[in-house]
Design an enzyme around this catalytic site. Structure first.
Site, PDB file in Angstrom:
ATOM      1  CD  GLU A 163       5.034  -0.953   1.976  1.00 38.85           C
ATOM      2  OE1 GLU A 163       4.291  -0.894   0.985  1.00 38.85           O
ATOM      3  OE2 GLU A 163       6.149  -1.513   1.957  1.00 38.85           O
ATOM      4  CB  ALA A 218      -0.950   0.012   1.195  1.00 38.22           C
ATOM      5  CB  ALA A 219       3.981   2.378   1.534  1.00 36.93           C
ATOM      6  N   PRO A 220       3.232   4.409  -0.893  1.00 36.84           N
ATOM      7  CG  PRO A 220       3.611   6.444  -1.983  1.00 36.84           C
ATOM      8  CD  PRO A 220       3.789   4.956  -2.150  1.00 36.84           C
ATOM      9  CG  ASP A 255       0.175  -0.539  -7.011  1.00 33.55           C
ATOM     10  OD1 ASP A 255       0.481  -0.834  -8.176  1.00 33.55           O
ATOM     11  OD2 ASP A 255       0.324   0.598  -6.532  1.00 33.55           O
ATOM     12  CB  CYS A 278       4.441   1.661 -12.038  1.00 37.34           C
ATOM     13  SG  CYS A 278       5.796   1.310 -10.953  1.00 37.34           S
TER      14      CYS A 278
HETATM   15  N1  SAM Z   1       0.141   1.034  -3.904  1.00 38.50           N
HETATM   16  C1  SAM Z   1       1.128   2.049  -3.627  1.00 38.50           C
HETATM   17  C2  SAM Z   1       0.541   3.407  -3.966  1.00 38.50           C
HETATM   18  O1  SAM Z   1      -0.353   3.514  -4.790  1.00 38.50           O
HETATM   19  O2  SAM Z   1       0.977   4.397  -3.345  1.00 38.50           O
HETATM   20  C3  SAM Z   1       2.436   1.773  -4.350  1.00 38.50           C
HETATM   21  C4  SAM Z   1       2.972   0.401  -4.053  1.00 38.50           C
HETATM   22  S1  SAM Z   1       4.587   0.098  -4.688  1.00 38.50           S
HETATM   23  C5  SAM Z   1       4.303  -0.087  -6.362  1.00 38.50           C
HETATM   24  C6  SAM Z   1       4.888  -1.532  -4.158  1.00 38.50           C
HETATM   25  C7  SAM Z   1       5.053  -1.730  -2.658  1.00 38.50           C
HETATM   26  O3  SAM Z   1       5.261  -3.120  -2.400  1.00 38.50           O
HETATM   27  C8  SAM Z   1       6.233  -0.993  -2.059  1.00 38.50           C
HETATM   28  O4  SAM Z   1       5.795  -0.113  -1.049  1.00 38.50           O
HETATM   29  C9  SAM Z   1       7.113  -2.108  -1.460  1.00 38.50           C
HETATM   30  O5  SAM Z   1       7.695  -1.765  -0.216  1.00 38.50           O
HETATM   31  C10 SAM Z   1       6.136  -3.252  -1.301  1.00 38.50           C
HETATM   32  N2  SAM Z   1       6.806  -4.567  -1.377  1.00 38.50           N
HETATM   33  C11 SAM Z   1       8.054  -4.856  -1.779  1.00 38.50           C
HETATM   34  N3  SAM Z   1       8.289  -6.180  -1.702  1.00 38.50           N
HETATM   35  C12 SAM Z   1       7.174  -6.748  -1.236  1.00 38.50           C
HETATM   36  C13 SAM Z   1       6.799  -8.074  -0.933  1.00 38.50           C
HETATM   37  N4  SAM Z   1       7.634  -9.090  -1.127  1.00 38.50           N
HETATM   38  N5  SAM Z   1       5.570  -8.285  -0.438  1.00 38.50           N
HETATM   39  C14 SAM Z   1       4.712  -7.265  -0.277  1.00 38.50           C
HETATM   40  N6  SAM Z   1       5.016  -5.978  -0.553  1.00 38.50           N
HETATM   41  C15 SAM Z   1       6.230  -5.722  -1.027  1.00 38.50           C
END
Ligand code: SAM
Length: 442
Positions: free
Chosen positions: A133, A110-112, A177, A230
């Site tokens: 997150e 979810a982050a940010p 995401d 993305c």
């Molecule tokens: N959904 C967010 C937004 O709209 O602001 C952007 C999400 S970003 C594309 C992907 C996120 O997945 C990052 O914050 C990252 O820390 C997290 N992430 C990385 N590896 C992961 C894992 N193995 N399992 C779950 N989340 C993970």
């Protein structure tokens, strides 16, 4: 000097989208990145010079240049979120798929928090969102952003996706995401270009696959899985969707976006649209893929049961201090002597929350101390408008000049209708209760 576009990215892009589209994308990647914001539908709109709207939302605006958000009090009050216009397509996909608003939603990565704000707006106070997150630092940013957005029907967790199976949480909608190779960010982020490699694509593909395998069992039968990245390659996008379809547990639920055909490209396999791409140079923003799948009835799931949360009604002293909130029928969750208001607790699964709802009050002796969540949520609480100079002084935690001498007590400070936070007037002095962690430092 900007990092150049990696050669190994260009050939698959061209093979995937054709020469004409790939040429448009590559040309756009050398341009300036797009700038856009999405207004908070629950808060009054602040003035923006641009009135160019993002075509797939009623709340998104494309700006000509990047403003200094830090010096805009409306930004700090959650009046809008700085978000790439492509990400806003989630709003259109949700409205078209129309999952029931009464239900439990999970934003797994979810982050940010941009997409969580869209999910919360879609829920519009119904149902409940678990925003997860796993990364600690990014989780702190998520908490800050959702605090400002001001919805009470959410909780924030920081658990790895495999642990959801161990919990009793089962979801009606899951958004993944996913972490990805970031090709769609090449224009915005030089680091995305620098770190890109074919190995990165391979490793992201594995991570995405394992996140999806962890989470599909906790999606309820008939539930909606939304998958987004993305990035623009087939391995991280279409191939993930095809693998989910191959399990036999899913069917496609992609909406008809043909009225956006000038901006959104369908990803077609065997005559079926398995997802959609928004590409730089063709759409208004950066690169994004999104797909919607429905879990079939009778598909493999794990058992679910609901467990009551440790929740309580409002303290009578709080109800006396803020009588206009009583009709909201909130539940409260106590954490370190602070009371967090939560809406629709019935949908909140038992999970290890970092935060549940929004911080609303503390009781100290006979005093009810209002907390920042109470300022950020939608409410009928009266507020005291200040000008731009005083709004910035307030956000910096400096003393502010009140328009006239005020009776002792708590005041909710606002700027252009956007509530900023609490202040206590004590005779001629005022105490600034803006949270230390959010203090404006410029
Ligand atoms: N959904 C967010 C937004 O709209 O602001 C952007 C999400 S970003 C594309 C992907 C996120 O997945 C990052 O914050 C990252 O820390 C997290 N992430 C990385 N590896 C992961 C894992 N193995 N399992 C779950 N989340 C993970």
């Amino acid at each position: 000097m900007p990092e150049s576009i990696p050669n190994a990215f260009i050939a698959p892009l061209t093979a995937h989208f054709g020469v004409e589209t790939a040429t448009q994308v590559l040309k756009a990647l050398e341009d300036e990145p797009s700038v856009s914001i999405r207004l908070n539908p629950r808060k009054s709109a602040c003035a923006f010079t641009s009135k160019r709207m993002v075509p797939w939302t009623d709340h998104g605006y494309l700006l000509d240049a990047r403003p200094n958000y830090a010096l805009d009090p409306c930004f700090h009050g959650g009046g809008y979120y700085v978000q790439d216009s492509s990400s806003m397509i989630l709003e259109r996909v949700l409205k078209a798929c129309a999952p029931p608003r009464q239900g439990t939603y999970l934003d797994a990565c979810a982050a940010p928090g941009g997409k969580s704000t869209i999910l919360l707006d879609y829920l519009n106070g119904e149902g409940f969102l678990v925003a997860n997150e796993v990364d600690g630092k990014r989780n702190a940013v998520l908490r800050e952003n959702l605090l400002k957005w001001g919805h009470l029907n959410h909780g924030i967790t920081s658990i790895s996706t495999e642990r959801f199976k161990e919990s009793y949480a089962r979801f009606d909608v899951i958004l993944v995401d996913a972490p990805c190779s970031g090709e769609g960010m090449f224009r915005k982020d030089a680091f995305a270009r620098k770190q890109w490699s074919e190995d990165l694509v391979r490793s992201c593909t594995r991570t995405q696959r394992s996140i999806l395998e962890d989470l599909t069992p906790v999606l309820k039968e008939g539930g909606l899985l939304l998958y987004a990245t993305c990035t623009m390659n087939q391995k991280e996008n279409e191939e993930q969707i095809l693998a989910l379809l191959d399990t036999g547990n899913f069917e496609l639920a992609n909406p008809d976006l043909s009225n956006l055909k000038d901006f959104v490209l369908p990803a077609v396999h065997a005559d079926a649209i398995i997802g959609h791409y928004l590409l730089p140079g063709i759409s208004t923003g950066e690169g994004l893929f999104i797909a919607a799948l429905k879990k079939k009835e009778g598909a493999e799931s794990v058992m679910s049961s609901s467990i009551a949360q440790r929740l309580q009604p409002a303290d009578p002293a709080f109800e006396r201090a803020f009588p206009t909130l009583t009709p909201l029928a909130l539940d409260f969750w106590e954490w370190k002597d602070e009371y967090y208001g939560i809406q629709n607790a019935a949908y909140a699964p038992e999970l290890f929350y970092k935060r549940l709802g929004l911080p609303c009050y503390q009781i100290k002796g006979n005093d009810v101390i209002p907390l920042h969540g109470l300022a950020m949520m939608e409410s009928e609480i009266e507020h005291l408008a200040v000008d731009h100079e005083n709004a910035l002084r307030y956000l910096r935690k400096e003393s502010i000049y009140l328009p006239h001498e005020m009776p002792k007590g708590w005041y909710l400070i606002s700027y252009e209708g956007i509530k900023l936070g609490w202040l206590k007037a004590i005779g001629t002095r005022t105490n600034n209760y803006y949270p230390n962690g959010l203090r404006l430092r410029i």
